[in-house]
Design a protein around this motif. Structure first.
Motif, PDB file in Angstrom:
ATOM      1  N   GLY A 442       0.789  -1.227   0.000  1.00 60.54           N
ATOM      2  CA  GLY A 442       0.000   0.000   0.000  1.00 60.54           C
ATOM      3  C   GLY A 442       0.817   1.272   0.000  1.00 60.54           C
ATOM      4  N   ALA A 443       2.025   1.229   0.561  1.00 61.36           N
ATOM      5  CA  ALA A 443       2.889   2.411   0.631  1.00 61.36           C
ATOM      6  C   ALA A 443       4.282   1.943   1.062  1.00 61.36           C
ATOM      7  N   PRO A 444       5.320   2.782   0.856  1.00 63.89           N
ATOM      8  CA  PRO A 444       6.672   2.382   1.267  1.00 63.89           C
ATOM      9  C   PRO A 444       6.780   2.203   2.782  1.00 63.89           C
ATOM     10  N   LEU A 445       7.495   1.182   3.193  1.00 64.37           N
ATOM     11  CA  LEU A 445       7.751   0.908   4.611  1.00 64.37           C
ATOM     12  C   LEU A 445       9.184   1.309   4.915  1.00 64.37           C
ATOM     13  N   SER A 446       9.380   2.084   5.959  1.00 69.03           N
ATOM     14  CA  SER A 446      10.736   2.530   6.286  1.00 69.03           C
ATOM     15  C   SER A 446      11.594   1.350   6.717  1.00 69.03           C
ATOM     16  N   ALA A 447      12.902   1.444   6.428  1.00 69.04           N
ATOM     17  CA  ALA A 447      13.833   0.367   6.780  1.00 69.04           C
ATOM     18  C   ALA A 447      13.874   0.148   8.288  1.00 69.04           C
ATOM     19  N   ASP A 448      13.772   1.240   9.065  1.00 67.81           N
ATOM     20  CA  ASP A 448      13.807   1.127  10.531  1.00 67.81           C
ATOM     21  C   ASP A 448      12.617   0.332  11.055  1.00 67.81           C
ATOM     22  N   THR A 449      11.426   0.632  10.527  1.00 64.33           N
ATOM     23  CA  THR A 449      10.231  -0.080  10.969  1.00 64.33           C
ATOM     24  C   THR A 449      10.283  -1.537  10.550  1.00 64.33           C
ATOM     25  N   GLN A 450      10.753  -1.803   9.331  1.00 63.43           N
ATOM     26  CA  GLN A 450      10.850  -3.186   8.856  1.00 63.43           C
ATOM     27  C   GLN A 450      11.800  -3.994   9.734  1.00 63.43           C
ATOM     28  N   GLN A 451      12.952  -3.423  10.055  1.00 66.61           N
ATOM     29  CA  GLN A 451      13.909  -4.128  10.903  1.00 66.61           C
ATOM     30  C   GLN A 451      13.348  -4.343  12.305  1.00 66.61           C
ATOM     31  N   PHE A 452      12.653  -3.342  12.832  1.00 67.16           N
ATOM     32  CA  PHE A 452      12.036  -3.449  14.153  1.00 67.16           C
ATOM     33  C   PHE A 452      11.021  -4.595  14.187  1.00 67.16           C
ATOM     34  N   MET A 453      10.162  -4.676  13.157  1.00 66.32           N
ATOM     35  CA  MET A 453       9.155  -5.738  13.104  1.00 66.32           C
ATOM     36  C   MET A 453       9.817  -7.106  12.987  1.00 66.32           C
ATOM     37  N   ASN A 454      10.867  -7.201  12.181  1.00 66.11           N
ATOM     38  CA  ASN A 454      11.607  -8.459  12.053  1.00 66.11           C
ATOM     39  C   ASN A 454      12.115  -8.940  13.409  1.00 66.11           C
ATOM     40  N   ILE A 455      12.643  -8.000  14.179  1.00 67.42           N
ATOM     41  CA  ILE A 455      13.266  -8.347  15.457  1.00 67.42           C
ATOM     42  C   ILE A 455      12.208  -8.624  16.531  1.00 67.42           C
ATOM     43  N   CYS A 456      11.288  -7.696  16.720  1.00 68.87           N
ATOM     44  CA  CYS A 456      10.371  -7.776  17.860  1.00 68.87           C
ATOM     45  C   CYS A 456       9.222  -8.758  17.667  1.00 68.87           C
ATOM     46  N   PHE A 457       8.801  -8.955  16.416  1.00 69.07           N
ATOM     47  CA  PHE A 457       7.690  -9.875  16.177  1.00 69.07           C
ATOM     48  C   PHE A 457       8.157 -11.225  15.655  1.00 69.07           C
ATOM     49  N   CYS A 458       9.479 -11.393  15.621  1.00 63.57           N
ATOM     50  CA  CYS A 458      10.089 -12.704  15.362  1.00 63.57           C
ATOM     51  C   CYS A 458       9.580 -13.344  14.067  1.00 63.57           C
ATOM     52  N   CYS A 459       9.361 -12.531  13.043  1.00 65.37           N
ATOM     53  CA  CYS A 459       8.916 -13.071  11.764  1.00 65.37           C
ATOM     54  C   CYS A 459       9.402 -12.159  10.642  1.00 65.37           C
ATOM     55  N   PRO A 460       9.569 -12.713   9.443  1.00 64.99           N
ATOM     56  CA  PRO A 460      10.000 -11.876   8.314  1.00 64.99           C
ATOM     57  C   PRO A 460       8.876 -10.969   7.833  1.00 64.99           C
ATOM     58  N   ILE A 461       9.243  -9.809   7.328  1.00 68.21           N
ATOM     59  CA  ILE A 461       8.291  -8.864   6.754  1.00 68.21           C
ATOM     60  C   ILE A 461       8.465  -8.887   5.241  1.00 68.21           C
ATOM     61  N   GLY A 462       7.444  -9.336   4.540  1.00 71.83           N
ATOM     62  CA  GLY A 462       7.507  -9.355   3.086  1.00 71.83           C
ATOM     63  C   GLY A 462       6.984  -8.044   2.541  1.00 71.83           C
ATOM     64  N   GLN A 463       7.871  -7.049   2.427  1.00 73.52           N
ATOM     65  CA  GLN A 463       7.428  -5.763   1.885  1.00 73.52           C
ATOM     66  C   GLN A 463       7.162  -5.930   0.395  1.00 73.52           C
ATOM     67  N   GLY A 464       5.952  -5.602  -0.008  1.00 78.99           N
ATOM     68  CA  GLY A 464       5.573  -5.806  -1.400  1.00 78.99           C
ATOM     69  C   GLY A 464       5.369  -4.509  -2.137  1.00 78.99           C
ATOM     70  N   TYR A 465       5.328  -4.625  -3.459  1.00 79.31           N
ATOM     71  CA  TYR A 465       5.073  -3.467  -4.309  1.00 79.31           C
ATOM     72  C   TYR A 465       4.127  -3.877  -5.431  1.00 79.31           C
ATOM     73  N   GLY A 466       3.063  -3.150  -5.584  1.00 81.04           N
ATOM     74  CA  GLY A 466       2.102  -3.412  -6.642  1.00 81.04           C
ATOM     75  C   GLY A 466       1.038  -2.342  -6.608  1.00 81.04           C
ATOM     76  N   LEU A 467       0.177  -2.333  -7.596  1.00 83.20           N
ATOM     77  CA  LEU A 467      -0.869  -1.331  -7.699  1.00 83.20           C
ATOM     78  C   LEU A 467      -2.175  -2.012  -8.075  1.00 83.20           C
ATOM     79  N   THR A 468      -3.277  -1.302  -7.933  1.00 78.44           N
ATOM     80  CA  THR A 468      -4.553  -1.861  -8.367  1.00 78.44           C
ATOM     81  C   THR A 468      -4.455  -2.268  -9.830  1.00 78.44           C
ATOM     82  N   GLU A 469      -3.769  -1.445 -10.626  1.00 79.96           N
ATOM     83  CA  GLU A 469      -3.651  -1.692 -12.068  1.00 79.96           C
ATOM     84  C   GLU A 469      -2.819  -2.922 -12.401  1.00 79.96           C
ATOM     85  N   THR A 470      -2.081  -3.455 -11.411  1.00 81.11           N
ATOM     86  CA  THR A 470      -1.305  -4.688 -11.633  1.00 81.11           C
ATOM     87  C   THR A 470      -1.782  -5.801 -10.701  1.00 81.11           C
ATOM     88  N   CYS A 471      -3.025  -5.679 -10.229  1.00 87.80           N
ATOM     89  CA  CYS A 471      -3.634  -6.669  -9.314  1.00 87.80           C
ATOM     90  C   CYS A 471      -2.821  -6.832  -8.033  1.00 87.80           C
TER      91      CYS A 471
END
Length: 710
Positions: A442-471
């Motif tokens: 839905g929008a860019p995720l900051s590197a700091d937040t992504q790393q924080f989620m990886n560490i604190c929630f003990c799971c990988p974050i699959g940051q994705g990129y796409g648009l309605t026009e590309t399903c």
């Protein structure tokens, strides 16, 4: 004295950790295989089709010779897909809804009354239940006069009935027009009239909305409301508009005399969904998505979520009118994953509609898979750090030590089993404690937040990129990739290339990496915009046997074939001094401040500097007010105070000059306005995916913007 003993204790912990690392290095090296993990993380994931051409398309290695077209071989339509999963999973749980036990009025300190709810267990429909209900509902719609290939509108909150209704429409080749449930009247009227629907499927909570606009959507003859909660008031509707419950329509469809004599089965090229965008840049556009478009996008997404099966549980709470949620849920159902429904107001134990002391949906459901948007993860990030900072000096020092230690171990390819159990398990419980992968879009995720989620929630974050026009499909960060701040390699269903954007100074022959506007090609690229050939011609084109979409986003391909989003054409403003300011970049950096809940940067091309509208964090800004001796809970009074404004400005300047996201001098806002009103989809200032509606914000705060520039 407390600080002294804290330093001593942390020093002892570091010493223990050092000894522990020495003792456990060899067994953990053999168990965790860090060298192999690092090798997999750094492997080449995509490469250009023409290695010597910097403007060539890039493809994922696993689909380099042939792009994927469907999530299940042999299934070319959504109807065939759901028939396949029904036969395969039959009596397995499919869609879950939580039972509402009790609602209570809770008086707040300011006198306002909020409704709080207590919920019970999840009640499940099996795959066969869903298939039966959907088939009857689709047949019932036909008995009301709906024709195959005639548009029908779905306007409701995310819930099991939404998916049942959609599947019923897919079965009988009824194109589903989706509209966000928080859209304003004008956007709803535009979407309904443009798509020429005669039947609208909505919820009992939204039914009243149509009483005031039915005279402006004269083509509508039937309103169908979903059966949940209290029965709505169906009086005072025009006599020429019939109002039915979803249960009534299903009963119609179950009658033998209403069974369709012939069924118009959809083909892969038939329109499945006309998905109206959230209107972040103006009037919503209807994106025409065919069966093959959606199945192709799902095939790419499924390949980036490893080992999906019946043991997984997905929690659905984002708008199903958003392609991210719709494709995520359909992909899960394809693999036998049960989908339990929630909402942003009931998601966690601390959510606004949950009675204190009772369970939020995530605690009850304990999902393993979840899609989210950056604004929600940014809030989790700030909430956790807020609790850490509010704790004792020792607790804060302990958390920072644990965080830093785990970060170092992760980057070296090791796990931290003991720390996860002692420290981070409590944080994981916020989302039920079993999440094994989070998909961010839905929008860019900051590197700091992504790393924080990886560490604190003990799971990988699959940051994705796409648009309605590309399903919703473009790229997704691989779960084995330990880097942050990137959106991964192209999905198996599509190819991505970059084209020069001279005005912004981005070129495919830039060094060390090619940069340019992102163009996505593949069967996941939509058919175009509904009744808008001019805009379709502007953004879509055919080349090399594929359909392509020009995204307007600026990307950079890195050496391993992963894409990094670095800018956006529409967010780029040229100041009077000649420098370009990326508004999205400015906002991403400023939102990392604990004082900021949301913000919108603004730059006038006839001026020499940037300004910014700031929605402050209520708890933090009230705490700041107290330090200045301002004893009031009135947000307007606090936000208008000059001392507080200057304090926030100073904090933002510090934030803008630190960390990896350091801003250039001309990018840092010179003036700010603190906004007392929170930005929610209901205000019309952000979309359901919490993207900024810049034009709406500008119009709403024009007087404040003029004042900042005066």
């Amino acid at each position: 004295m407390a600080d002294f003993w804290t330093k001593v204790t942390v020093g002892l912990l570091k010493g223990v950790a050092f000894v522990y690392d020495i003792i456990t290095f060899l067994p953990y090296y053999l168990i965790d295989k860090p060298s192999e993990k690092l090798k997999i993380s750094r492997r080449i994931k995509a490469r250009p089709v023409e290695p010597t051409n910097p403007g060539s398309s890039w493809r994922a290695l696993e689909s380099f010779d042939k792009l994927t077209e469907t999530v299940v071989p042999g299934c070319t339509t959504l109807d065939e897909l759901f028939l396949y999963v029904t036969n395969k999973y039959q009596d397995q749980p499919c869609l879950g809804t939580r039972e509402l036990l009790e609602e209570q009025d809770e008086v707040q300190p300011n006198g306002k009354v909020f409704k709080k709810s207590i919920y019970g267990r999840y009640q499940w429909l099996t795959y066969q239940d869903v298939d039966k209900q959907a088939s009857r509902f689709g047949a019932g719609l036909l008995s009301l006069g709906q024709k195959p290939k005639q548009n029908i509108c779905l306007f409701a909150e995310t819930r099991a009935e939404w998916m049942v209704a959609a599947v019923g429409c897919f079965k009988y080749n009824l194109p589903v027009v989706t509209l966000y449930s928080t859209l304003g009247d004008e956007a709803i009227i535009h979407g309904v009239n443009e798509s020429e629907v005669t039947i609208i499927i909505t919820s009992n909570l939204l039914l009243d909305k149509f009483k005031r606009i039915l005279t402006r959507i004269p083509g509508v003859k039937h309103l169908v409301y979903m059966n949940h909660g209290k029965k709505p008031d169906t009086s005072n509707f025009p006599h020429d508009v019939q109002v039915h419950s979803m249960l009534y329509v299903q009963q119609l469809g179950s009658k033998s005399e209403n069974a369709p004599t012939t069924v118009s089965k959809p083909t892969k090229d038939d329109i499945a969904v006309i998905m109206y965008t959230s209107g972040s840049t103006g009037i919503p556009k209807g994106v025409m998505i065919s069966n093959v478009n959606l199945l192709s996008g799902m095939s790419g997404q499924a390949n980036r979520v490893p080992k999906m099966d019946q043991n997984d549980i997905y929690i659905g709470y984002l708008p199903l009118a958003h392609v991210l949620e719709l494709s995520a849920e359909l992909t899960c159902l394809t693999h036998g994953v049960r989908v339990g429904y929630s909402s942003p107001l009931t998601l966690t134990d601390q959510s606004g509609k949950i009675k204190k002391g009772s369970k939020g949906d995530a605690t009850e459901l304990r999902p393993t898979l979840m899609a989210t948007v950056p604004v929600i993860m940014d809030r989790l990030y700030k909430n956790v750090w807020e609790k850490v900072n509010d704790g004792s000096t020792f607790q804060k020092a302990l958390f920072i030590f644990a965080y830093s230690y785990k970060k170092k171990q992760m980057l070296n390819g090791f796990q931290t089993r003991m720390l996860d159990k002692i420290i981070f398990k409590r944080i994981c419980r916020l989302l039920g404690g079993r999440i094994r992968m989070l998909l961010s879009g839905g929008a860019p995720l900051s590197a700091d937040t992504q790393q924080f989620m990886n560490i604190c929630f003990c799971c990988p974050i699959g940051q994705g990129y796409g648009l309605t026009e590309t399903c919703g499909a473009g790229s997704i960060h691989d779960v084995t990739d330990m880097s942050t701040g990137r959106v991964g390699a192209p999905l198996t269903c599509c190819q991505i290339k970059l084209v020069n954007w001279e005005e912004g100074g981005y070129n495919v022959d830039d060094t060390p990496n090619p940069r340019g506007e992102i163009i996505i090609g593949g069967n996941n690229v939509a058919m175009g915009y509904y009744k808008n050939p001019e805009k379709t011609k502007e953004d879509f084109f055919e080349s090399d046997g594929y359909r392509w979409f020009s995204t307007g986003d600026i990307g950079e391909f890195q050496k391993d074939g992963c894409l990094k989003i670095i800018d956006r054409k529409k967010d780029l403003v040229k100041l009077q001094t000649g420098e370009y300011v990326s508004l999205g970049k400015v906002e991403t950096v400023l939102k990392m401040s604990a004082l900021v809940d949301n913000c919108c940067a603004y730059a006038d091309s006839t001026r020499m500097f940037t300004v910014c509208l700031i929605v402050p964090n209520v708890k933090k800004i009230k705490s700041v007010a107290e330090t200045f001796g301002i004893n009031t809970h009135d947000m307007e009074t606090i936000c208008e105070n000059k001392q507080i404004q200057q304090y926030v400005m100073d904090c933002l300047k510090t934030q803008a000059n630190t960390g990896a996201g350091k801003l250039e001098r001309f990018e840092i806002p010179v003036k700010i306005t603190l906004c007392a009103e929170p930005w929610t989809p209901d205000t019309g200032l952000v979309t359901d995916a919490f993207k900024l509606k810049r034009k709406n914000i500008q119009l709403h705060y024009q007087a404040d913007i003029d004042k900042m520039y005066s």
